[in-house]
Structures are given as structure tokens and as C-alpha cells.
Design a protein around this motif. Structure first.
Motif, PDB file in Angstrom:
ATOM      1  N   LEU A  26      26.753 -26.682  99.894  1.00 38.76           N
ATOM      2  CA  LEU A  26      25.632 -27.489 100.372  1.00 38.76           C
ATOM      3  C   LEU A  26      24.975 -26.840 101.585  1.00 38.76           C
ATOM      4  CD1 LEU A  26      27.044 -31.120 100.002  1.00 38.76           C
ATOM      5  CD2 LEU A  26      25.363 -29.973  98.558  1.00 38.76           C
ATOM      6  N   GLY A  27      25.778 -26.205 102.440  1.00 39.13           N
ATOM      7  CA  GLY A  27      25.206 -25.496 103.583  1.00 39.13           C
ATOM      8  C   GLY A  27      24.311 -24.356 103.138  1.00 39.13           C
ATOM      9  N   ARG A  28      24.752 -23.622 102.127  1.00 42.25           N
ATOM     10  CA  ARG A  28      23.933 -22.526 101.583  1.00 42.25           C
ATOM     11  C   ARG A  28      22.652 -23.075 100.955  1.00 42.25           C
ATOM     12  NH1 ARG A  28      27.452 -18.705  97.791  1.00 42.25           N
ATOM     13  NH2 ARG A  28      25.405 -17.694  97.732  1.00 42.25           N
TER      14      ARG A  28
ATOM     15  N   ILE B 224      13.116 -28.937 108.088  1.00 39.94           N
ATOM     16  CA  ILE B 224      14.068 -29.948 107.620  1.00 39.94           C
ATOM     17  C   ILE B 224      15.348 -29.920 108.453  1.00 39.94           C
ATOM     18  CG2 ILE B 224      13.189 -30.012 105.264  1.00 39.94           C
ATOM     19  CD1 ILE B 224      15.480 -28.159 104.454  1.00 39.94           C
ATOM     20  N   ARG B 225      15.621 -28.793 109.090  1.00 37.56           N
ATOM     21  CA  ARG B 225      16.799 -28.720 109.961  1.00 37.56           C
ATOM     22  C   ARG B 225      16.654 -29.698 111.115  1.00 37.56           C
ATOM     23  NH1 ARG B 225      17.456 -23.105 112.694  1.00 37.56           N
ATOM     24  NH2 ARG B 225      15.482 -23.854 113.570  1.00 37.56           N
ATOM     25  N   ASP B 226      15.449 -29.801 111.671  1.00 42.91           N
ATOM     26  CA  ASP B 226      15.220 -30.692 112.803  1.00 42.91           C
ATOM     27  C   ASP B 226      15.233 -32.159 112.384  1.00 42.91           C
ATOM     28  OD1 ASP B 226      14.599 -28.529 114.783  1.00 42.91           O
ATOM     29  OD2 ASP B 226      12.959 -28.161 113.376  1.00 42.91           O
ATOM     30  N   ARG B 227      14.779 -32.436 111.172  1.00 46.68           N
ATOM     31  CA  ARG B 227      14.603 -33.824 110.749  1.00 46.68           C
ATOM     32  C   ARG B 227      15.757 -34.378 109.910  1.00 46.68           C
ATOM     33  NH1 ARG B 227       8.162 -33.593 108.954  1.00 46.68           N
ATOM     34  NH2 ARG B 227       7.336 -33.140 111.051  1.00 46.68           N
ATOM     35  N   TYR B 228      16.435 -33.516 109.196  1.00 43.28           N
ATOM     36  CA  TYR B 228      17.408 -34.009 108.226  1.00 43.28           C
ATOM     37  C   TYR B 228      18.846 -33.545 108.460  1.00 43.28           C
ATOM     38  CZ  TYR B 228      13.526 -35.561 105.224  1.00 43.28           C
ATOM     39  OH  TYR B 228      12.415 -36.183 104.714  1.00 43.28           O
ATOM     40  N   TYR B 229      19.061 -32.658 109.422  1.00 39.28           N
ATOM     41  CA  TYR B 229      20.400 -32.064 109.534  1.00 39.28           C
ATOM     42  C   TYR B 229      21.483 -33.126 109.742  1.00 39.28           C
ATOM     43  CZ  TYR B 229      24.134 -28.842 110.710  1.00 39.28           C
ATOM     44  OH  TYR B 229      25.311 -28.150 110.706  1.00 39.28           O
ATOM     45  N   GLY B 230      21.221 -34.092 110.607  1.00 40.71           N
ATOM     46  CA  GLY B 230      22.222 -35.127 110.868  1.00 40.71           C
ATOM     47  C   GLY B 230      22.544 -35.946 109.637  1.00 40.71           C
TER      48      GLY B 230
ATOM     49  N   VAL C 271      21.953 -35.135 106.496  1.00 42.50           N
ATOM     50  CA  VAL C 271      22.531 -34.273 105.469  1.00 42.50           C
ATOM     51  C   VAL C 271      24.023 -34.085 105.705  1.00 42.50           C
ATOM     52  CG1 VAL C 271      22.699 -31.808 104.918  1.00 42.50           C
ATOM     53  CG2 VAL C 271      20.553 -32.978 104.613  1.00 42.50           C
ATOM     54  N   SER C 272      24.413 -33.986 106.964  1.00 44.52           N
ATOM     55  CA  SER C 272      25.818 -33.779 107.287  1.00 44.52           C
ATOM     56  C   SER C 272      26.665 -35.020 106.993  1.00 44.52           C
ATOM     57  CB  SER C 272      25.969 -33.406 108.763  1.00 44.52           C
ATOM     58  OG  SER C 272      25.270 -32.216 109.048  1.00 44.52           O
ATOM     59  N   SER C 273      26.083 -36.187 107.166  1.00 52.17           N
ATOM     60  CA  SER C 273      26.850 -37.426 107.008  1.00 52.17           C
ATOM     61  C   SER C 273      26.745 -38.017 105.604  1.00 52.17           C
ATOM     62  CB  SER C 273      26.409 -38.456 108.049  1.00 52.17           C
ATOM     63  OG  SER C 273      25.017 -38.699 107.946  1.00 52.17           O
ATOM     64  N   THR C 274      25.547 -37.979 105.013  1.00 50.64           N
ATOM     65  CA  THR C 274      25.353 -38.570 103.675  1.00 50.64           C
ATOM     66  C   THR C 274      24.561 -37.617 102.784  1.00 50.64           C
ATOM     67  OG1 THR C 274      23.365 -39.709 104.487  1.00 50.64           O
ATOM     68  CG2 THR C 274      25.444 -40.953 104.513  1.00 50.64           C
ATOM     69  N   PRO C 275      25.141 -36.490 102.413  1.00 51.58           N
ATOM     70  CA  PRO C 275      24.413 -35.492 101.619  1.00 51.58           C
ATOM     71  C   PRO C 275      23.935 -36.023 100.265  1.00 51.58           C
ATOM     72  CG  PRO C 275      26.761 -34.991 101.687  1.00 51.58           C
ATOM     73  CD  PRO C 275      26.526 -36.056 102.697  1.00 51.58           C
ATOM     74  N   VAL C 276      24.719 -36.906  99.651  1.00 52.15           N
ATOM     75  CA  VAL C 276      24.344 -37.398  98.326  1.00 52.15           C
ATOM     76  C   VAL C 276      23.038 -38.187  98.362  1.00 52.15           C
ATOM     77  CG1 VAL C 276      25.635 -39.562  98.528  1.00 52.15           C
ATOM     78  CG2 VAL C 276      25.239 -38.561  96.259  1.00 52.15           C
ATOM     79  N   ALA C 277      22.698 -38.760  99.515  1.00 53.42           N
ATOM     80  CA  ALA C 277      21.475 -39.555  99.624  1.00 53.42           C
ATOM     81  C   ALA C 277      20.269 -38.715 100.016  1.00 53.42           C
ATOM     82  CB  ALA C 277      21.677 -40.674 100.650  1.00 53.42           C
ATOM     83  N   VAL C 278      20.504 -37.557 100.632  1.00 55.63           N
ATOM     84  CA  VAL C 278      19.407 -36.771 101.199  1.00 55.63           C
ATOM     85  C   VAL C 278      19.005 -35.579 100.333  1.00 55.63           C
ATOM     86  CG1 VAL C 278      18.631 -35.478 103.240  1.00 55.63           C
ATOM     87  CG2 VAL C 278      20.131 -37.465 103.509  1.00 55.63           C
ATOM     88  N   PHE C 279      19.961 -34.905  99.732  1.00 54.89           N
ATOM     89  CA  PHE C 279      19.643 -33.681  98.999  1.00 54.89           C
ATOM     90  C   PHE C 279      18.680 -33.898  97.833  1.00 54.89           C
ATOM     91  CE2 PHE C 279      22.986 -31.305 101.206  1.00 54.89           C
ATOM     92  CZ  PHE C 279      22.353 -30.070 101.316  1.00 54.89           C
ATOM     93  N   PRO C 280      18.781 -34.987  97.068  1.00 57.99           N
ATOM     94  CA  PRO C 280      17.781 -35.193  96.006  1.00 57.99           C
ATOM     95  C   PRO C 280      16.354 -35.222  96.543  1.00 57.99           C
ATOM     96  CG  PRO C 280      19.654 -36.635  95.659  1.00 57.99           C
ATOM     97  CD  PRO C 280      19.858 -36.004  97.002  1.00 57.99           C
ATOM     98  N   THR C 281      16.166 -35.837  97.713  1.00 59.95           N
ATOM     99  CA  THR C 281      14.843 -35.889  98.333  1.00 59.95           C
ATOM    100  C   THR C 281      14.376 -34.505  98.746  1.00 59.95           C
ATOM    101  OG1 THR C 281      15.257 -38.127  99.160  1.00 59.95           O
ATOM    102  CG2 THR C 281      13.497 -36.877 100.230  1.00 59.95           C
ATOM    103  N   LEU C 282      15.253 -33.731  99.361  1.00 61.12           N
ATOM    104  CA  LEU C 282      14.896 -32.394  99.822  1.00 61.12           C
ATOM    105  C   LEU C 282      14.561 -31.465  98.643  1.00 61.12           C
ATOM    106  CD1 LEU C 282      17.527 -31.807 102.661  1.00 61.12           C
ATOM    107  CD2 LEU C 282      15.157 -32.568 102.874  1.00 61.12           C
ATOM    108  N   ILE C 283      15.320 -31.564  97.582  1.00 56.67           N
ATOM    109  CA  ILE C 283      15.064 -30.730  96.405  1.00 56.67           C
ATOM    110  C   ILE C 283      13.717 -31.096  95.784  1.00 56.67           C
ATOM    111  CG2 ILE C 283      15.855 -30.200  94.069  1.00 56.67           C
ATOM    112  CD1 ILE C 283      18.726 -30.518  95.109  1.00 56.67           C
TER     113      ILE C 283
END
Length: 244
Positions: free
Chosen positions: A198-200, A220-226, A228-240
Motif C-alpha cells: 500500500l505504501g508503494r 494527496i500526501r498532505d491531505r490523505y496520509y493520516g 490512509v494510514s489508519s483506514t486504508p480500505v476506506a481511502v484507497f478506492p477514492t484515490l484510485i
């Protein structure tokens, strides 16, 4: 202060290994550390000084007095092993023109505001040097200072990345000796850890955004990093979805 019980190459090598490269001989430090690596990897210390006792006295100014920070009696061979372990722990991929082995001052300065010596956190230099010489975990304040500088300047530099890698690996190694997995020098394509993947992926998504929007102020690092680290399953679909 340091000295050996009899004349030994380590007495002069220590200064070159930890100090800034000399302007008239910028490769001197690299040669010294490389020679140390070769001697350790061959199972002995070059020069036959392995069993020679080596004394290290750490001093600090305290008002009108000098206080003793630490006192260590070791051998040249043991000390050489600890120094090599330090450079192996902080070793990380870097650009060609950057030094292969980072001097101690450059590492410490990377944790300070504006990279100035006077801004290096109190006691950090002594505690870090002691950890190197004794072969134990780096001080937790070193990891904290490195991360804080990355966040404040929004830049992960070569020295800071090296320190973070070293701190995490040593913390894992000494707190859980049975743990085999450690951060590697460069990208590990064989690492199957979901967090590593997920980091890659996150790095690729940020690169896509930067390529599409040159000079963007906040990624996205500034807005989503926190999140993404805590709830990746909820954030990654949006980012993709956004990346397309």
C-alpha cells in the motif's frame, strides 16, 4: 576523548570515520570506512589490533565544571564491529553525488532547524554517539527529531531517511530479537507485506498527481496520509478513482 592501551590505527581512524570529509582529501572518510567494512567482513580487524583495549570518555560542559557523560572500556575489534553495524543500519539508496557514508555531524544537523549546529536538540549528539559505540538502540529522540523535521520542511532528505531506517530497525531488533524482517537499503520487490504494498501504491498515486499537476502546492500526501494510514480500505478506492 579516546585512546588505546597501545598504538593502534583505530586511534586515528575514528576521527576520519565520524568527522566531515577533509576539503583537500574528500574521499578519505570513504576509504577508511570501506577498509573497516572489509576487515570486519573477513572476520578480523586489519592490523592485528582486535584484542587491544580501547577507552572512550564522554565529557560535557556543566556550568563551570566538566561532567562525565559516559565511560566505556572495549576492544578495537568490538568497537570496529559496532561502527560497521551503525553504517549498515543507516545505509539507504541515494543519488550518485551524495556521500556513501554519512558523517555524524551531517546526520545530526539534518534533525535541526535550518540544519544549524546550535539548533541540534540538547544531549542528542552524546546519546547518539553512545548508542553507536555501544551497539545499542538509537535514542528515541533521534527518531522523533528526524520525523518532525520531515513534517516541518515537507521534505524527506537522504540523512533523515537513513536515520529513520536505522532507528526503526534497531528498535525492532533489540525489542524483538526473533523478528527477522527489517527495512532494506532500497526497494524490496519481494516484500509481500500488505502495508508495504500500500505504501508503494500510495507513492505511485502521488507521482501521478504531481505529473498531471506540475507545481501543485498540496498533494494527496498532505491531505490523505493520516486517513490512509489508519483506514486504508476506506481511502484507497477514492484515490484510485481520482487518479484516473
Amino acid at each position: 576523548m579516546f585512546w588505546a592501551e597501545k598504538r593502534a590505527d583505530m586511534e586515528t581512524s575514528v576521527v576520519d570515520i565520524f568527522g566531515e570529509p577533509r576539503k583537500d582529501d574528500p574521499d578519505r572518510q570513504t576509504r577508511k570506512v570501506t577498509a573497516l567494512f572489509k576487515s570486519i567482513h573477513h572476520g578480523r580487524y586489519v592490523g592485528g589490533d582486535a584484542d587491544t583495549r580501547f577507552f572512550i570518555l564522554g565529557l560535557a560542559p556543566n556550568a563551570a565544571r566538566i561532567s562525565v557523560r559516559f565511560w566505556q572500556v572495549t576492544t578495537v575489534g568490538e568497537l570496529a564491529g559496532h561502527i560497521v553495524r551503525h553504517f549498515e543500519d543507516i545505509r539507504i539508496v541515494h543519488r550518485g553525488k551524495q556521500p556513501e557514508y554519512l558523517p555524524l555531524f551531517r546526520l545530526l544537523a539534518s534533525t535541526a532547524v535550518q540544519g544549524k549546529e546550535k539548533n541540534i536538540p540538547p544531549n542528542l549528539a552524546g546519546d547518539t554517539l553512545r548508542a553507536i559505540l555501544e551497539g545499542c538502540s538509537y535514542p528515541r529522540t533521534l527518531l522523533t527529531a528526524s520525523v518532525q523535521r520531515c513534517r516541518a520542511e515537507r521534505e524527506i532528505t537522504y540523512p533523515r531517511a537513513a536515520l529513520i531506517k536505522g532507528c526503526l530497525n534497531r528498535a525492532t531488533r533489540y525489542s524483538n530479537p526473533d523478528q527477522k524482517e527489517e527495512l532494506t537499503v532500497s526497494l524490496d520487490p519481494d516484500n509481500t507485506n500488505p502495508g508495504y504494498h500500500l505504501g508503494r501504491l500510495f507513492a505511485v498515486l502521488e507521482k501521478i498527481q504531481e505529473e498531471a499537476n506540475p507545481g501543485i502546492n498540496a498533494t494527496i500526501r498532505d491531505r490523505y496520509y493520516g486517513s490512509v494510514s489508519s483506514t486504508p480500505v476506506a481511502v484507497f478506492p477514492t484515490l484510485i478513482k481520482l487518479s484516473k
